[in-house]
Enzyme design. Structure first.
Site, PDB file in Angstrom:
ATOM      1  N   GLY A  17       0.819  -1.227   0.000  1.00 29.97           N
ATOM      2  CA  GLY A  17       0.000   0.000   0.000  1.00 29.97           C
ATOM      3  C   GLY A  17       0.844   1.265   0.000  1.00 29.97           C
ATOM      4  N   THR A  95      -2.965 -10.909   3.747  1.00 32.73           N
ATOM      5  CA  THR A  95      -3.794 -12.102   3.489  1.00 32.73           C
ATOM      6  C   THR A  95      -2.978 -13.347   3.863  1.00 32.73           C
ATOM      7  OG1 THR A  95      -2.994 -11.973   1.203  1.00 32.73           O
ATOM      8  CG2 THR A  95      -5.206 -11.137   1.612  1.00 32.73           C
ATOM      9  N   GLU A 172      -0.549  -7.006  -7.457  1.00 28.89           N
ATOM     10  CA  GLU A 172       0.722  -6.280  -7.477  1.00 28.89           C
ATOM     11  C   GLU A 172       1.876  -7.264  -7.669  1.00 28.89           C
ATOM     12  OE1 GLU A 172       1.380  -3.003  -7.675  1.00 28.89           O
ATOM     13  OE2 GLU A 172       3.282  -3.976  -8.073  1.00 28.89           O
ATOM     14  N   LEU A 174       5.276  -6.146  -7.530  1.00 37.08           N
ATOM     15  CA  LEU A 174       6.553  -5.573  -7.080  1.00 37.08           C
ATOM     16  C   LEU A 174       7.294  -6.584  -6.210  1.00 37.08           C
ATOM     17  CD1 LEU A 174       6.634  -4.663  -3.793  1.00 37.08           C
ATOM     18  CD2 LEU A 174       5.055  -2.963  -4.618  1.00 37.08           C
ATOM     19  N   CYS A 283       5.355 -13.937   0.754  1.00 34.60           N
ATOM     20  CA  CYS A 283       4.358 -14.363  -0.240  1.00 34.60           C
ATOM     21  C   CYS A 283       4.572 -15.711  -0.920  1.00 34.60           C
ATOM     22  CB  CYS A 283       4.206 -13.274  -1.283  1.00 34.60           C
ATOM     23  SG  CYS A 283       3.540 -11.776  -0.539  1.00 34.60           S
ATOM     24  N   LYS A 286       3.093 -18.670   1.066  1.00 29.54           N
ATOM     25  CA  LYS A 286       1.638 -18.610   1.260  1.00 29.54           C
ATOM     26  C   LYS A 286       0.885 -18.721  -0.075  1.00 29.54           C
ATOM     27  CE  LYS A 286       0.463 -13.673   1.388  1.00 29.54           C
ATOM     28  NZ  LYS A 286      -0.192 -13.538   0.112  1.00 29.54           N
ATOM     29  N   ARG A 353      10.014 -11.382   7.117  1.00 27.01           N
ATOM     30  CA  ARG A 353       8.975 -12.409   7.101  1.00 27.01           C
ATOM     31  C   ARG A 353       9.442 -13.641   6.316  1.00 27.01           C
ATOM     32  NH1 ARG A 353       3.879  -8.788   5.296  1.00 27.01           N
ATOM     33  NH2 ARG A 353       5.523  -7.788   4.097  1.00 27.01           N
TER      34      ARG A 353
HETATM   35  P1  NAD Z   1       1.589  -5.758   5.296  1.00 27.21           P
HETATM   36  O1  NAD Z   1       1.288  -6.675   6.410  1.00 27.21           O
HETATM   37  O2  NAD Z   1       2.917  -5.078   5.203  1.00 27.21           O
HETATM   38  O3  NAD Z   1       0.486  -4.587   5.262  1.00 27.21           O
HETATM   39  C1  NAD Z   1      -0.886  -4.802   5.393  1.00 27.21           C
HETATM   40  C2  NAD Z   1      -1.470  -3.682   6.241  1.00 27.21           C
HETATM   41  O4  NAD Z   1      -2.902  -3.771   6.223  1.00 27.21           O
HETATM   42  C3  NAD Z   1      -1.069  -3.723   7.726  1.00 27.21           C
HETATM   43  O5  NAD Z   1      -0.407  -2.522   8.072  1.00 27.21           O
HETATM   44  C4  NAD Z   1      -2.397  -3.896   8.479  1.00 27.21           C
HETATM   45  O6  NAD Z   1      -2.450  -3.206   9.713  1.00 27.21           O
HETATM   46  C5  NAD Z   1      -3.381  -3.308   7.484  1.00 27.21           C
HETATM   47  N1  NAD Z   1      -4.764  -3.758   7.688  1.00 27.21           N
HETATM   48  C6  NAD Z   1      -5.217  -5.033   7.884  1.00 27.21           C
HETATM   49  N2  NAD Z   1      -6.564  -5.035   7.992  1.00 27.21           N
HETATM   50  C7  NAD Z   1      -6.967  -3.750   7.874  1.00 27.21           C
HETATM   51  C8  NAD Z   1      -8.249  -3.123   7.889  1.00 27.21           C
HETATM   52  N3  NAD Z   1      -9.372  -3.838   8.030  1.00 27.21           N
HETATM   53  N4  NAD Z   1      -8.305  -1.784   7.758  1.00 27.21           N
HETATM   54  C9  NAD Z   1      -7.172  -1.055   7.609  1.00 27.21           C
HETATM   55  N5  NAD Z   1      -5.934  -1.590   7.562  1.00 27.21           N
HETATM   56  C10 NAD Z   1      -5.829  -2.928   7.691  1.00 27.21           C
HETATM   57  O7  NAD Z   1       1.313  -6.582   3.958  1.00 27.21           O
HETATM   58  P2  NAD Z   1       1.962  -6.341   2.518  1.00 27.21           P
HETATM   59  O8  NAD Z   1       3.299  -6.979   2.448  1.00 27.21           O
HETATM   60  O9  NAD Z   1       1.792  -4.918   2.150  1.00 27.21           O
HETATM   61  O10 NAD Z   1       0.996  -7.247   1.632  1.00 27.21           O
HETATM   62  C11 NAD Z   1      -0.339  -6.873   1.402  1.00 27.21           C
HETATM   63  C12 NAD Z   1      -0.922  -7.780   0.333  1.00 27.21           C
HETATM   64  O11 NAD Z   1      -0.197  -7.607  -0.896  1.00 27.21           O
HETATM   65  C13 NAD Z   1      -0.848  -9.267   0.641  1.00 27.21           C
HETATM   66  O12 NAD Z   1      -1.992  -9.883   0.115  1.00 27.21           O
HETATM   67  C14 NAD Z   1       0.372  -9.732  -0.120  1.00 27.21           C
HETATM   68  O13 NAD Z   1       0.264 -11.093  -0.495  1.00 27.21           O
HETATM   69  C15 NAD Z   1       0.330  -8.857  -1.352  1.00 27.21           C
HETATM   70  N6  NAD Z   1       1.639  -8.582  -1.978  1.00 27.21           N
HETATM   71  C16 NAD Z   1       2.725  -8.317  -1.201  1.00 27.21           C
HETATM   72  C17 NAD Z   1       3.943  -7.997  -1.806  1.00 27.21           C
HETATM   73  C18 NAD Z   1       5.183  -7.714  -1.006  1.00 27.21           C
HETATM   74  O14 NAD Z   1       6.249  -7.596  -1.595  1.00 27.21           O
HETATM   75  N7  NAD Z   1       5.118  -7.586   0.315  1.00 27.21           N
HETATM   76  C19 NAD Z   1       4.022  -7.916  -3.204  1.00 27.21           C
HETATM   77  C20 NAD Z   1       2.869  -8.169  -3.950  1.00 27.21           C
HETATM   78  C21 NAD Z   1       1.682  -8.495  -3.322  1.00 27.21           C
HETATM   79  C1  UGA Z   2       8.155 -11.864  -4.932  1.00 28.34           C
HETATM   80  C2  UGA Z   2       7.965 -11.692  -6.443  1.00 28.34           C
HETATM   81  O1  UGA Z   2       9.263 -11.577  -7.053  1.00 28.34           O
HETATM   82  C3  UGA Z   2       7.135 -10.456  -6.755  1.00 28.34           C
HETATM   83  O2  UGA Z   2       6.889 -10.372  -8.159  1.00 28.34           O
HETATM   84  C4  UGA Z   2       5.802 -10.554  -6.005  1.00 28.34           C
HETATM   85  O3  UGA Z   2       5.034  -9.391  -6.233  1.00 28.34           O
HETATM   86  C5  UGA Z   2       6.077 -10.719  -4.513  1.00 28.34           C
HETATM   87  O4  UGA Z   2       6.880 -11.894  -4.293  1.00 28.34           O
HETATM   88  C6  UGA Z   2       4.834 -10.919  -3.702  1.00 28.34           C
HETATM   89  O5  UGA Z   2       3.821 -11.338  -4.205  1.00 28.34           O
HETATM   90  O6  UGA Z   2       4.991 -10.666  -2.517  1.00 28.34           O
HETATM   91  P1  UGA Z   2       9.692 -10.755  -3.072  1.00 28.34           P
HETATM   92  O7  UGA Z   2       9.270 -11.925  -2.259  1.00 28.34           O
HETATM   93  O8  UGA Z   2       9.554  -9.415  -2.487  1.00 28.34           O
HETATM   94  O9  UGA Z   2       8.897 -10.734  -4.459  1.00 28.34           O
HETATM   95  O10 UGA Z   2      11.230 -10.922  -3.504  1.00 28.34           O
HETATM   96  P2  UGA Z   2      11.971 -11.867  -4.577  1.00 28.34           P
HETATM   97  O11 UGA Z   2      12.998 -11.074  -5.259  1.00 28.34           O
HETATM   98  O12 UGA Z   2      11.025 -12.608  -5.428  1.00 28.34           O
HETATM   99  O13 UGA Z   2      12.727 -12.893  -3.627  1.00 28.34           O
HETATM  100  C7  UGA Z   2      12.017 -13.883  -2.894  1.00 28.34           C
HETATM  101  C8  UGA Z   2      12.987 -14.849  -2.265  1.00 28.34           C
HETATM  102  O14 UGA Z   2      13.632 -15.642  -3.256  1.00 28.34           O
HETATM  103  C9  UGA Z   2      14.136 -14.164  -1.506  1.00 28.34           C
HETATM  104  O15 UGA Z   2      14.380 -14.869  -0.319  1.00 28.34           O
HETATM  105  C10 UGA Z   2      15.307 -14.247  -2.456  1.00 28.34           C
HETATM  106  O16 UGA Z   2      16.556 -14.223  -1.815  1.00 28.34           O
HETATM  107  C11 UGA Z   2      15.036 -15.588  -3.114  1.00 28.34           C
HETATM  108  N1  UGA Z   2      15.670 -15.718  -4.441  1.00 28.34           N
HETATM  109  C12 UGA Z   2      15.293 -14.914  -5.473  1.00 28.34           C
HETATM  110  C13 UGA Z   2      16.632 -16.699  -4.628  1.00 28.34           C
HETATM  111  O17 UGA Z   2      16.973 -17.455  -3.700  1.00 28.34           O
HETATM  112  N2  UGA Z   2      17.195 -16.824  -5.870  1.00 28.34           N
HETATM  113  C14 UGA Z   2      16.847 -16.034  -6.914  1.00 28.34           C
HETATM  114  O18 UGA Z   2      17.428 -16.228  -8.029  1.00 28.34           O
HETATM  115  C15 UGA Z   2      15.872 -15.056  -6.715  1.00 28.34           C
END
Ligand code: NAD
Ligand code: UGA
Length: 469
Positions: A17, A95, A172, A174, A283, A286, A353
């Site tokens: 976010g 989630t 997303e 990223l 992620c 999960k 995480r």
């Molecule tokens: P996060 O835990 O960092 O952030 C989620 C936030 O939502 C928390 O701060 C929490 O307090 C807030 N929240 C929960 N319930 C709420 C509510 N009812 N009202 C208001 N706020 C509320 O999680 P994140 O890493 O940002 O991931 C969010 C989602 O995006 C997940 O589904 C994850 O799978 C997905 N995602 C994460 C990444 C990543 O790199 N972390 C990348 C792509 C997608």
């Molecule tokens: C991953 C995906 O790359 C994103 O596209 C996606 O949006 C995100 O999950 C998500 O849904 O949360 P992220 O977990 O942030 O992103 O980071 P990555 O670069 O994918 O690395 C994930 C894990 O794999 C790390 O522990 C990294 O060290 C490991 N990794 C990655 C390897 O061991 N080898 C590689 O060649 C690449």
């Protein structure tokens, strides 16, 4: 740009976010973005003047927040107000996997998604586009739509008569550590939905900075599923190369050579072939569990088993690294100090995480080792949360120390384990380090970060993943 869109709200001020809305605010100056969260401390930190205290560390994020915060980017705990004024609402809440009940250990816990949908149903006015940004199980849009309609039709809800919703999926992609460049130059943006006007509105927003040929529109279920599949495929490559790392060690091949050799085949490609201590992050695990649950729900047991194997190899890799450390240190770690370099799940993020470091640290501690931990961006309290619930024979104890200065981890240490590929670690003066250590001084390089030959020449015993020559 659709001039009707004046205000956008994002629920969830986390790793997705915060950075996502910061980039949107940077690129869409005529729209006001409000990121809301129930976590007061998180919102307070997003509003901190001292940018080192922002809750998410991402290279380049602080400058973008500074440029836009208070202009058209706001962070707030007033969820009702932000929802009520918004034309578009992104849901970017956590989630995680359910820990109890039906589907525990595999299915997504939709508690937070449901809470958001109820809030939106209650407080939204007129027509609102609701965008699933969180990663969710396939068919969640159906649940969200149902809840929105139930809440908006509650008695006493005076504005109910003119409330309508369009639900879109816009997952997303990223990656942490590269979030800003990923958001600025995405490989693709996926928008799934039924309401073509709503899709067009969201496409117009992304078109401000993303070329149209990179914006893919699909039906809602393809969009939801594509996110899970993308993560599963990325994780599968890592488990594949990690399985090969063990074969390399057994045969005298070098996994980096093998990666280069196969990655040069344009059909395979060179990304995500870096062998390491197993994938971490919030992620991959999960989302694969989610895919497994989905497969089982549709009776596709062989498909579920196929994806289970990707997770199994990930645990196996962490375990084999731990076992190797024990064996190389004469099968005994009691009272031995180990320098633990890196705790985040990858470099350039403060996120821990599911970091492989956690699992490996716990196992080494339970063998009696004392860990001296350093990470450039992870703070002591995060490590505390990850390790201090550790109990052995029903007793809690602390067998680790955090050091801000990496050189302090080496005093009387028997081994160094490099767990995260931080660039800083490449500049360590190994000639100085070895003088502080107990002989034989080991380096276990789970990221192939340093030059093993140079380390051996200095006098270290060196083990690099997939390269045990
Ligand atoms: P996060 O835990 O960092 O952030 C989620 C936030 O939502 C928390 O701060 C929490 O307090 C807030 N929240 C929960 N319930 C709420 C509510 N009812 N009202 C208001 N706020 C509320 O999680 P994140 O890493 O940002 O991931 C969010 C989602 O995006 C997940 O589904 C994850 O799978 C997905 N995602 C994460 C990444 C990543 O790199 N972390 C990348 C792509 C997608
Ligand atoms: C991953 C995906 O790359 C994103 O596209 C996606 O949006 C995100 O999950 C998500 O849904 O949360 P992220 O977990 O942030 O992103 O980071 P990555 O670069 O994918 O690395 C994930 C894990 O794999 C790390 O522990 C990294 O060290 C490991 N990794 C990655 C390897 O061991 N080898 C590689 O060649 C690449």
């Amino acid at each position: 740009m659709n001039e009707k869109i004046k205000k956008i709200c994002c629920i969830g001020a986390g790793y997705v976010g915060g950075p996502t809305m910061a980039i949107m605010a940077e690129k869409c100056k005529t729209i006001q973005f409000t990121v809301v969260d129930i976590d007061e401390l998180r919102i307070k930190n997003w509003n901190e003047e001292n940018l080192d205290l922002l809750p998410v560390y991402e290279p380049g994020l602080d400058k973008i927040v500074l440029r836009n915060r208070g202009v058209n980017l706001f962070f707030s705990t007033n969820i009702e107000k932000a929802i009520c004024g918004a034309d578009i609402i992104f849901i970017a809440v956590n989630t995680p996997i359910k820990t109890e009940g039906l589907g525990a250990g595999e299915a997504s816990d939709l508690t937070w998604i449901e809470a958001c949908a109820r809030d939106i149903g209650k407080y939204a006015k007129n027509h609102t586009i609701v965008v699933e940004k969180s990663t969710i199980p396939v068919k969640t849009a159906q649940i969200v739509s149902q809840i929105l309609n139930i809440e908006s039709l509650q008695k006493n809800n005076q504005a109910a008569s003119n409330k309508t919703f369009s639900v879109l999926s816009n997952p997303e992609f990223l990656a942490e550590g590269t979030a800003i460049s990923d958001l600025l130059n995405p490989d693709r943006v996926i928008i799934g939905g039924e309401d073509q006007n709503a899709i067009k509105t969201l496409v117009e927003i992304y078109k401000k900075w993303v070329p149209q040929n990179k914006i893919i529109t699909t039906n809602i279920w393809s969009s939801e599923l594509s996110k899970l599949v993308a993560n599963a495929f990325l994780a599968q490559r890592i488990s594949s190369i990690n399985s090969i790392s063990a074969i390399c060690e057994a045969t005298g091949a070098n996994v980096q050579d093998v990666s280069r050799a196969i990655g040069s085949d344009s059909r395979i490609g060179d990304k995500f072939l870096q062998s390491g201590p197993g994938f971490g992050g919030s992620c991959f695990k999960k989302d694969i569990l989610n895919l497994i649950y989905l497969s089982k729900s549709y009776g596709l047991i062989d498909v579920a088993e196929y994806w289970e194997q990707v997770l199994k190899i990930n645990y196996w890799q962490q375990n084999r690294i731990y076992e190797l450390v024990v064996k190389k240190l004469f099968g005994n770690l009691k009272g031995k100090k180990i320098s633990f370099l890196g705790f985040s799940f990858k470099s350039n993020t403060n996120d821990t995480r599911e970091s492989p470091a956690i699992n490996i640290a716990r196992k080494l501690i339970s063998e009696g080792a004392i860990l001296n931990i350093h990470d450039p961006k992870v703070n002591e309290s995060q490590i505390n949360k990850a390790l201090n619930s550790l109990k052995i024979n029903n007793q809690s104890f602390k067998k680790w120390h955090f050091h801000k200065d990496v050189y302090e981890t080496f005093n009387e240490s028997s081994a160094i384990i490099i767990l995260t590929e931080w660039n800083e670690f490449k500049d360590i003066k190994w000639v100085e380090v070895i003088k502080k250590m107990i002989q034989p001084a080991w380096i276990f390089d789970t990221r192939s970060l340093i030059n093993g030959e140079q380390a051996s020449n200095i006098g270290f015993k060196y083990w690099g993943v997939g390269n045990d020559n």
